[in-house]
Design an enzyme around this catalytic site. Structure first.
Site, short mmCIF file in Angstrom:
data_model
loop_
_atom_site.label_atom_id
_atom_site.label_comp_id
_atom_site.label_asym_id
_atom_site.label_seq_id
_atom_site.Cartn_x
_atom_site.Cartn_y
_atom_site.Cartn_z
CG ASP A 209 -2.02 -1.05 1.12
OD1 ASP A 209 -1.91 -1.93 0.25
OD2 ASP A 209 -2.96 -1.00 1.93
NE ARG B 297 -2.18 3.01 13.70
CZ ARG B 297 -1.38 2.05 13.31
NH1 ARG B 297 -0.12 2.04 13.71
NH2 ARG B 297 -1.81 1.07 12.55
CB SER C 30 -4.49 -6.82 7.16
OG SER C 30 -5.51 -6.41 8.06
#
Length: 413
Positions: free
Chosen positions: A25, A105, A189
């Protein structure tokens, strides 16, 4: 294969910082940014303990002419400044999830913004899809730290919305593709860091299907292969943070690595969960958090000994809101910071040791001690307390607390 971008028409981007893993990606995104925005791309790869070799990511970036490549070891900062503060709050989302992806994150967003400021970049870019939580987490963090930063989210702009289209684009532009990705052999994933591994998508999208035995559960042993004897481990805490294991002091990330090894050996920390994403949909995820599972149990045990009752209950009241703030991407928000200030204040007395027994997927507290202990055996004993506690006082205490109910019962007659 040409894709269109409406964002490009609105503004000109000269330089962008890309959160880059080197996978399919983000490798496609790197080239796509060069084609669509005709801009300089700076890649940033964070080492937060995902256990992957980072050198191939650098080589891929160099192949496409990237001059500035950041590969940063953030493992210690991740555990010390993000994981440990979260565990001071005993944070659990929807009763089970220990937020292993969510808590990584804000650190990635922080470092991206630091690089953007240093390099005077116009924008940042990430590979999160338009369906997930990560897009929210990255971007909320970025805007909180650099309000005018521009964000390019390719999955919300391009038409490469399938694996076949991504592969075709990669082939067209000479982007190396992992054999398993090309053959479609990856049945789900994965996202990994020092706190956990998550597994989503693919075969796991059927919430009634048992997770496959092959390929998953890379941190934890199956229960039938775990030791047949329990193992006792002692954890030491200082101001709410783990500081030593079995008497050995280590850095924050080393402590978590050690806990992961201990928990994984005994099959501790597996979770199969259907959760509510912030964007509104339900999602099935499987998680391995061996060290975090042990840490949570131990932290609650030392708090049970050292925290005042009402302080402990106040923390428990706040915890679901604190957990939602992290899950939804509000780590850098004023409300999370305010809650953290209160939580950290409570931790000054959370010092001492906890002994735990690890066995067949379970974590059992078998002892705890602290110089700040509020436990008074003279008062709590079932034996003669020598007058330390007057049991007759309890009668008045109970009647006063029953007064409102007694009055209501009288009125109902």
């Amino acid at each position: 294969m040409k894709t269109t971008s409406t964002f490009k028409k609105k503004t000109t981007i000269k330089k962008v910082v890309l959160a880059y893993s080197g996978g399919l990606d983000t490798s496609v995104i790197l080239k796509w940014l060069q084609d669509e925005y005709d801009c300089e791309v700076i890649t940033f790869t964070a080492d937060i303990g995902q256990g992957e070799e980072l050198a191939p990511a650098k080589k891929k970036a160099e192949k496409f002419g990237i001059k500035k490549i950041y590969i940063d070891d953030l493992r210690e900062e991740f555990v010390r400044d993000f994981v440990f503060p979260m565990f001071r709050a005993n944070t659990v989302y929807e009763g089970e999830y220990l937020l292993g992806t969510s808590i990584a994150r804000p650190l990635i967003a922080k470092r991206m913004i630091e690089i953007a400021k240093k390099e005077k970049a116009d924008a940042i870019s990430h590979g999160a899809t338009g369906k997930g939580n990560d897009q929210v987490r990255f971007e909320l963090g970025a805007y909180a730290l650099m309000p005018n930063i521009k964000v390019i989210a390719p999955w919300r702009e391009w038409n490469l919305l399938s694996r076949d289209k991504l592969l075709a684009y990669a082939d067209q532009h000479g982007i190396p593709v992992d054999y398993k990705k090309r053959k479609g052999e990856a049945p789900f994933s994965m996202d990994a860091n020092l706190l956990h591994i998550s597994y989503e998508g693919g075969v796991l999208e059927d919430p009634n299907r048992e997770p496959p035995a092959d390929g998953m559960w890379r941190l934890t042993a199956p229960l039938e292969k775990t030791p047949n004897k329990p193992e006792v481990v002692e954890l030491e805490f200082s101001k709410g943070d783990l500081c030593a294991i079995n008497g050995k002091t280590m850095k924050a990330h080393e402590l978590l690595i050690k806990l992961n090894a201990l928990g994984g050996k005994h099959g501790i920390g597996r979770l199969d969960l259907v959760e509510n994403r912030y964007v509104g949909m339900k999602s099935r995820g499987c998680y391995e958090t061996p060290g975090g599972t042990i840490l949570l149990r131990a932290h609650r045990a030392i708090e049970s000994l050292t925290l005042d009752r009402e302080v402990a209950h106040l923390k428990d009241d706040l915890m679901p809101r604190y957990a939602s703030a992290i899950y939804n991407g509000y780590w850098w928000s004023p409300e999370r910071i305010a809650m953290q200030t209160l939580i950290d204040h409570t931790q000054s007395v959370v010092n001492g040791t906890v002994r735990l027994k690890l066995y067949k997927g379970t974590v059992t507290v078998i002892g705890r001690s602290s110089k700040n202990s509020l436990f008074d055996a003279r008062i709590s004993t079932f034996d003669d307390d020598g007058g330390a506690y007057n049991q007759a006082d309890a009668g008045g205490f109970i009647k006063l607390n029953a007064l409102r109910m007694r009055i209501a019962a009288t009125k109902r007659r």
